[in-house]
Design a protein around this motif. Sequence first.
Motif, PDB file in Angstrom:
ATOM      1  N   PHE A   1       0.833  -1.207   0.000  1.00  0.00           N
ATOM      2  CA  PHE A   1       0.000   0.000   0.000  1.00  0.00           C
ATOM      3  C   PHE A   1       0.862   1.249   0.000  1.00  0.00           C
ATOM      4  CE2 PHE A   1      -3.617  -2.697   0.862  1.00  0.00           C
ATOM      5  CZ  PHE A   1      -4.640  -2.016   0.226  1.00  0.00           C
TER       6      PHE A   1
ATOM      7  N   LEU B   1       1.523   2.261  -3.454  1.00  0.00           N
ATOM      8  CA  LEU B   1       0.397   2.986  -4.048  1.00  0.00           C
ATOM      9  C   LEU B   1       0.380   4.434  -3.579  1.00  0.00           C
ATOM     10  CD1 LEU B   1      -2.444   0.322  -3.701  1.00  0.00           C
ATOM     11  CD2 LEU B   1      -1.148   0.906  -5.755  1.00  0.00           C
ATOM     12  N   TYR B   2       0.519   4.645  -2.274  1.00  0.00           N
ATOM     13  CA  TYR B   2       0.494   6.001  -1.737  1.00  0.00           C
ATOM     14  C   TYR B   2       1.617   6.844  -2.328  1.00  0.00           C
ATOM     15  CZ  TYR B   2      -2.371   3.801   1.952  1.00  0.00           C
ATOM     16  OH  TYR B   2      -3.309   3.094   2.635  1.00  0.00           O
TER      17      TYR B   2
ATOM     18  N   PHE C   1      -8.078   1.596  -5.402  1.00  0.00           N
ATOM     19  CA  PHE C   1      -7.227   2.733  -5.041  1.00  0.00           C
ATOM     20  C   PHE C   1      -7.472   3.899  -5.999  1.00  0.00           C
ATOM     21  CE2 PHE C   1      -3.321   5.194  -5.447  1.00  0.00           C
ATOM     22  CZ  PHE C   1      -3.059   5.523  -4.120  1.00  0.00           C
TER      23      PHE C   1
ATOM     24  N   LEU D   1      -8.292   6.004   2.327  1.00  0.00           N
ATOM     25  CA  LEU D   1      -7.325   5.032   1.819  1.00  0.00           C
ATOM     26  C   LEU D   1      -6.858   4.092   2.933  1.00  0.00           C
ATOM     27  CD1 LEU D   1      -5.250   7.270  -0.601  1.00  0.00           C
ATOM     28  CD2 LEU D   1      -6.808   5.408  -1.228  1.00  0.00           C
TER      29      LEU D   1
ATOM     30  N   GLU E   1      -7.201   0.070   3.167  1.00  0.00           N
ATOM     31  CA  GLU E   1      -6.057  -0.805   3.480  1.00  0.00           C
ATOM     32  C   GLU E   1      -6.420  -1.769   4.617  1.00  0.00           C
ATOM     33  OE1 GLU E   1      -1.480  -0.528   5.157  1.00  0.00           O
ATOM     34  OE2 GLU E   1      -2.425   1.284   4.385  1.00  0.00           O
TER      35      GLU E   1
END
Length: 156
Positions: A40, A43-44, A117, A141, A145
């Motif tokens: 994750f 992604l962030y 996402f 978000l 998660e």
Amino acid sequence: LFFLLMVPVFEESRRWMDRIEKRLEAKKYGDGKALLKDLFRVLYKTYAIDPDAFKIVQLFQHTGMVWEMNEETRTALFEMGRYNFVAGRRIVEEAMQQGLLRKMNAHRLVDTIWGAFLGIVRLEDTKSAGRKKNPHLKPTLHFFEELVTGAIVRGE
């Protein structure tokens, strides 16, 4: 121009995915929760590198403008993006083999996580009414998660 905006994002994502894959191969993840936290984070960070470029990518993809690019550029762009999807699937499959994650279809899981996402970022961006910072993006978000982690980590 679009392609040049995306190259640094794809390259940085690739480096992060490669690091995660090496850590996983070396069995350095004690549990699936730590692995998912790292995934994750990719992604962030992909979004945080350049939120405006990220939004441009979404615009190109969702409106079909990507198909208006010349074939060579479009193919190069798709190959860079495909690398991260394939690496993500390998990571998830290996994590399942190591017993860190519940067994399921890795292809669908990675596509679902990435798609959700993107959808959350786009939804929160729309709701922000043009403000640079949306106070609900990060909490939403993180909630996503936690949902994913609770659903797929073994023993959760």
